[in-house]
Design an enzyme around this catalytic site. Structure first.
Site, short mmCIF file in Angstrom:
data_model
loop_
_atom_site.label_atom_id
_atom_site.label_comp_id
_atom_site.label_asym_id
_atom_site.label_seq_id
_atom_site.Cartn_x
_atom_site.Cartn_y
_atom_site.Cartn_z
N GLY A 1 -70.23 -27.79 16.66
CA GLY A 1 -71.24 -26.95 16.97
C GLY A 1 -72.43 -27.39 15.93
O GLY A 1 -73.46 -26.48 15.79
N GLU B 1 -67.88 -38.66 22.47
CA GLU B 1 -69.32 -38.77 21.98
C GLU B 1 -69.30 -39.98 21.09
O GLU B 1 -68.69 -40.40 20.12
CB GLU B 1 -69.67 -37.69 21.23
CG GLU B 1 -69.53 -36.25 22.01
CD GLU B 1 -70.06 -35.09 21.26
OE1 GLU B 1 -70.42 -33.99 21.92
OE2 GLU B 1 -70.01 -34.88 19.94
N LYS C 1 -70.30 -34.34 6.83
CA LYS C 1 -70.04 -33.35 7.65
C LYS C 1 -68.73 -32.69 7.33
O LYS C 1 -68.07 -33.26 6.58
CB LYS C 1 -69.65 -34.14 8.87
CG LYS C 1 -70.79 -34.77 9.74
CD LYS C 1 -70.23 -35.68 11.06
CE LYS C 1 -71.36 -36.36 11.61
NZ LYS C 1 -70.60 -37.23 12.64
N ARG D 1 -62.44 -30.71 25.91
CA ARG D 1 -62.74 -29.69 26.92
C ARG D 1 -63.68 -29.97 28.03
O ARG D 1 -64.19 -31.02 27.81
CB ARG D 1 -63.31 -28.15 26.16
CG ARG D 1 -64.47 -28.67 25.55
CD ARG D 1 -65.12 -27.39 24.76
NE ARG D 1 -65.79 -28.02 23.57
CZ ARG D 1 -67.18 -28.43 23.80
NH1 ARG D 1 -67.81 -28.70 24.73
NH2 ARG D 1 -67.75 -28.83 22.42
P1 ADP Z 1 -71.45 -29.40 24.36
O1 ADP Z 1 -70.67 -30.19 23.22
O2 ADP Z 1 -70.45 -28.94 25.27
O3 ADP Z 1 -72.73 -29.40 24.60
P2 ADP Z 1 -71.78 -27.75 21.74
O4 ADP Z 1 -70.96 -28.96 21.07
O5 ADP Z 1 -73.21 -27.44 21.54
O6 ADP Z 1 -71.32 -27.98 23.25
O7 ADP Z 1 -70.97 -26.37 21.55
C1 ADP Z 1 -69.79 -26.46 22.37
C2 ADP Z 1 -69.39 -25.22 22.50
O8 ADP Z 1 -68.82 -24.59 21.59
C3 ADP Z 1 -70.49 -24.30 23.27
O9 ADP Z 1 -69.77 -23.35 23.96
C4 ADP Z 1 -70.88 -23.40 21.80
O10 ADP Z 1 -71.18 -21.96 22.52
C5 ADP Z 1 -69.55 -23.37 21.45
N1 ADP Z 1 -69.78 -23.32 19.85
C6 ADP Z 1 -70.64 -24.12 19.23
N2 ADP Z 1 -70.80 -23.81 17.99
C7 ADP Z 1 -69.86 -22.95 17.76
C8 ADP Z 1 -69.30 -22.19 16.68
N3 ADP Z 1 -69.84 -22.36 15.41
N4 ADP Z 1 -68.21 -21.40 16.91
C9 ADP Z 1 -67.62 -21.37 17.99
N5 ADP Z 1 -68.18 -21.84 19.17
C10 ADP Z 1 -69.19 -22.48 18.96
P1 ADP Z 2 -70.30 -31.74 15.70
O1 ADP Z 2 -68.97 -31.46 16.10
O2 ADP Z 2 -71.05 -30.60 15.06
O3 ADP Z 2 -70.98 -31.78 17.18
P2 ADP Z 2 -70.79 -34.28 15.67
O4 ADP Z 2 -70.06 -35.39 14.82
O5 ADP Z 2 -70.60 -34.66 17.08
O6 ADP Z 2 -70.81 -33.00 15.13
O7 ADP Z 2 -72.72 -34.71 15.36
C1 ADP Z 2 -73.46 -33.71 15.86
C2 ADP Z 2 -74.96 -34.49 16.21
O8 ADP Z 2 -75.13 -35.06 14.68
C3 ADP Z 2 -74.91 -35.56 16.84
O9 ADP Z 2 -75.20 -35.51 18.35
C4 ADP Z 2 -75.98 -36.48 16.36
O10 ADP Z 2 -77.36 -36.05 16.79
C5 ADP Z 2 -75.98 -36.32 14.94
N1 ADP Z 2 -75.30 -37.35 14.14
C6 ADP Z 2 -73.86 -37.24 13.97
N2 ADP Z 2 -73.35 -38.31 13.09
C7 ADP Z 2 -74.47 -39.11 12.95
C8 ADP Z 2 -74.84 -40.46 12.15
N3 ADP Z 2 -73.80 -40.95 11.66
N4 ADP Z 2 -76.13 -40.68 12.32
C9 ADP Z 2 -76.89 -40.12 12.87
N5 ADP Z 2 -76.98 -38.90 13.67
C10 ADP Z 2 -75.66 -38.50 13.46
MG MG Z 3 -70.35 -33.25 18.68
#
Ligand code: ADP
Ligand code: ADP
Ligand code: MG
Length: 660
Positions: A168, A279, A162, A297
């Site tokens: 996102g 999360e 990651k 947020r």
């Molecule tokens: P949540 O965790 O609230 O379900 P997401 O993690 O999917 O939402 O995205 C959180 C917010 O950040 C959403 O409004 C999404 O539109 C915005 N977002 C997601 N990816 C990006 C990005 N690459 N740049 C800017 N905003 C983003």
């Molecule tokens: P983001 O900031 O892009 O939301 P997260 O760390 O929250 O990144 O991970 C996004 C998604 O990726 C999670 O909701 C899950 O589906 C998957 N994921 C993240 N970490 C793991 C993991 N260690 N093993 C399996 N799935 C994962």
């Molecule tokens: Mg996340």
């Protein structure tokens, strides 16, 4: 803690979340202020605010991310507080601090908490110290390939890479064997640098059958912190949420209590206040759970929690931001029943979830008990390429899972979002899936079943019926204009009723629809399939038809040569009328690459004269925050480039040409 009454709130955001915040403002007697870009001047939320201020621009950078413009708009309108919504400036620590410095209340956590959670590596360090379970992995400063390779061996495969600064779902990569690692590291670094301006990576064990389970937390500025139970957000595509529900079908009371406690611990470690989400990834095989990140947020999916707890989370945010203590205690939180949210996205699930732009010709939702629709669009809205593809959230709540699933299925089959590709039918297919209904799934659910789910949404007959409806609409319209003309020679009528034929194009296939009319009945033949149809009633876009013994209603919207149809039985179908005398299509320039949709050119990786190999990156284009990499389909030399970095282009624009 000094209390400051909030009387006027500016929402530094757009669409459904702006509308959502305004709703609570008006119920609390607070004046609302919208800001809007040029692209959003006709958006419904702008009208809903007491005052709206034009900040110009189209791209996020020149509008909703421009701190000076937002602060000036607050001053101009007399807003004493700013709600950032989600996305945009909501997790920007410098913006939170800037608000404070300007004497404006930032409706969210402290800048310190935001910046502490901004790095996934730092967040995990803090949580480990606070005894919150964290996934084993590597998140050190030494980012050399040698170090990453050595650490990967310790973690074992599969593992996940990651971007430390990521969000996102962007920049996440699964690595299944050491042979794939080096290439994955290189491409993750490039992507991270490009998307977040920071190429640091972390690696962690990949949970093979994982569920995304998150806890809503809430803190005040007097040191109290509680959790509002969980939301399960396991149904995802591209690591982004599609459906969210509460309660989670897998949590026992004991596990829920354990995770809730860990979430509160995480909040306490940060001295957290306002709304936040902790999360976790939950391992289906072991029932262990691990901290993923804190979203500092209000989340997109907060309505799920509102529906099961009966609380207004935006009201709580405003109260806490004005310095009041939390009005509820942990023991007051007794969630009831079950709620689910389905995200309506402008995207084409059959085409790799490619985001879609265009005009929404008709947007409507049925009346259903327990249905809440949070939307940023209405009929006539134009979906631009500049912002997120999420159009609306369909939230249904009720006493239990199966009752709510039935109501959601009912809602999805009746709602209309006609004019551009969207995921309504896919959502319907997910809700109809027996494993989904039983709660037996993991984060790979959509990736593994997408083909079967999509296949279940449309049959040959449903496409045929849509074309019959379109054909009969045309017939009715000709018929009614004919009867309006007095004194038509009788012979005209006879020839009018000769067998007719009309052709349509759907999903790369042509359909010839032949029909004959006698005494109120139409006999249709499409390929070797036969249908008998009658028009029960027909009023411009609404038809009631009897087809092969089944009577039901159809909506048929014609936009130029494009047809958008909908019926409860067949869902929506998109197809084109084939012109009898088709204009000769312009020949494809051989070796040319074109934009699949309206986009912005993010990066041009090659210059004229460069030799490229098959698979090399030529260009990166972006639309609705999704980046598409245009790669060479074969070896060759770049002849000419037709676009510039930063420019906005239409679908079909030729990007570059390779030498033959
Ligand atoms: P949540 O965790 O609230 O379900 P997401 O993690 O999917 O939402 O995205 C959180 C917010 O950040 C959403 O409004 C999404 O539109 C915005 N977002 C997601 N990816 C990006 C990005 N690459 N740049 C800017 N905003 C983003
Ligand atoms: P983001 O900031 O892009 O939301 P997260 O760390 O929250 O990144 O991970 C996004 C998604 O990726 C999670 O909701 C899950 O589906 C998957 N994921 C993240 N970490 C793991 C993991 N260690 N093993 C399996 N799935 C994962
Ligand atoms: Mg996340």
């Amino acid at each position: 803690m000094e209390q400051r009454r909030i009387t006027c709130v500016l929402v530094a955001n757009r669409a459904e979340i702006a509308s959502r915040v305004f709703r609570t403002c008006s119920s609390m007697g607070i004046t609302s202020v919208a800001v809007y870009s040029d692209a959003d001047q006709d958006a419904p939320y702008v009208q809903e605010a007491d005052v709206a201020i034009s900040i110009g621009g189209n791209t996020p950078a020149e509008s909703y991310l421009d701190q000076d413009k937002i602060i000036n708009a607050a001053k101009q309108s007399g807003a004493t507080a700013i709600h950032p919504g989600y996305g945009f400036l909501s997790e920007n620590a410098s913006f939170a601090e800037r608000c404070a410095a300007e004497g404006i209340i930032f409706i969210g956590p402290s800048g310190e908490a935001i910046s502490a959670m901004g790095s996934k590596a730092n967040a995990k360090d803090i949580m480990e110290k606070a005894n919150v379970p964290v996934i084993p992995g590597y998140r050190g400063e030494d980012q050399s390939n040698a170090k990453l390779l050595a650490e990967a061996e310790k973690i074992g495969y599969p593992l996940l890479i990651k971007a430390t600064a990521g969000g996102g779902g962007r920049g996440i990569k699964i690595v299944r064997a050491s042979s794939e690692l080096e290439q994955a590291i290189d491409s993750a670094k490039r992507e991270a640098l490009n998307a977040f301006g920071d190429d640091r990576l972390l690696m962690e064990k990949y949970i093979e059958s994982g569920r995304h389970i998150e806890f809503q937390i809430f803190g005040d500025q007097h040191g109290q912190i509680i959790h509002l139970h969980e939301r399960e957000c396991t149904i995802q595509r591209r690591y982004q949420k599609v459906l969210e529900e509460s309660p989670s079908p897998v949590l026992t009371e004991a596990k829920r209590a354990e995770m809730g406690k860990a979430a509160v611990l995480a909040g306490q470690a940060l001295g957290y206040y306002n709304a936040g989400t902790v999360e976790f990834i939950y391992d289906n095989k072991t029932d262990d759970f691990y901290f993923l990140e804190v979203n500092t947020r209000l989340q997109v999916e907060h309505p799920v929690t509102e529906q099961v707890t009966g609380l207004d989370l935006v009201q709580m945010q405003l109260e806490v931001a004005s310095g009041q203590p939390l009005s509820v205690k942990q023991e007051d939180i007794q969630p009831r029943g079950y709620a689910i949210e389905a995200r309506l996205y402008a995207e084409d699930p059959a085409n790799g979830f490619m985001p879609a732009t265009g005009e929404i010709l008709r947007f409507s939702t049925p009346e259903v008990d327990g249905l809440r629709v949070d939307t940023g669009v209405q009929s006539g809205s134009v979906v631009s390429m500049y912002y997120d593809a999420m159009l609306a959230k369909i939230i249904v709540s009720g006493s239990d899972r199966s009752e709510v699933h039935a109501k959601l299925a009912y809602t999805l089959s009746r709602m209309q979002c006609l004019g551009l590709p969207n995921n309504i039918q896919l959502l319907g297919a997910i809700v109809a899936d027996p494993d989904f209904q039983k709660g037996e799934y993991d984060t790979q659910f959509l990736a593994e079943r997408i083909d079967a789910l999509l296949a279940s949404t449309s049959t040959v007959e449903s496409v045929d019926r849509a074309m019959i409806a379109a054909t009969l609409q045309g017939w009715s319209q000709r018929e009614s204009s004919r009867t309006l003309l007095a004194g038509i020679p009788s012979g005209w009528r006879n020839s009018h009723y000769q067998p007719q034929s009309i052709s349509y194009h759907h999903n790369e296939e042509d359909y010839e629809v032949k029909y004959r009319y006698t005494d109120g009945t139409f006999d249709f033949t499409i390929a070797d399939r036969e249908y008998t149809a009658r028009i029960i009633s027909s009023q411009s876009e609404e038809l009631r038809l009897l087809i092969n013994g089944i009577q039901t209603s159809y909506t048929v919207i014609k936009d130029g040569t494009h047809y958008h149809t909908h019926s409860v039985m067949d869902g929506s179908t998109l197809f084109d009328l084939i012109d009898r005398y088709p204009a000769t299509e312009s020949d494809d320039v051989s070796g040319s690459y074109t934009a699949p949709m309206p986009s912005q050119i993010v990066k041009i990786a090659v210059s004229a004269g460069d030799e490229v190999a098959k698979g090399d990156t030529l260009m990166i284009i972006s639309s609705m925050k999704i980046e598409n990499t245009i790669t060479a389909t074969e070896d060759g030399t770049v002849e000419e480039i037709y676009v510039e970095e930063g420019s906005s282009i239409k679908a079909g624009t030729v990007l570059l040409k390779m030498q033959d």
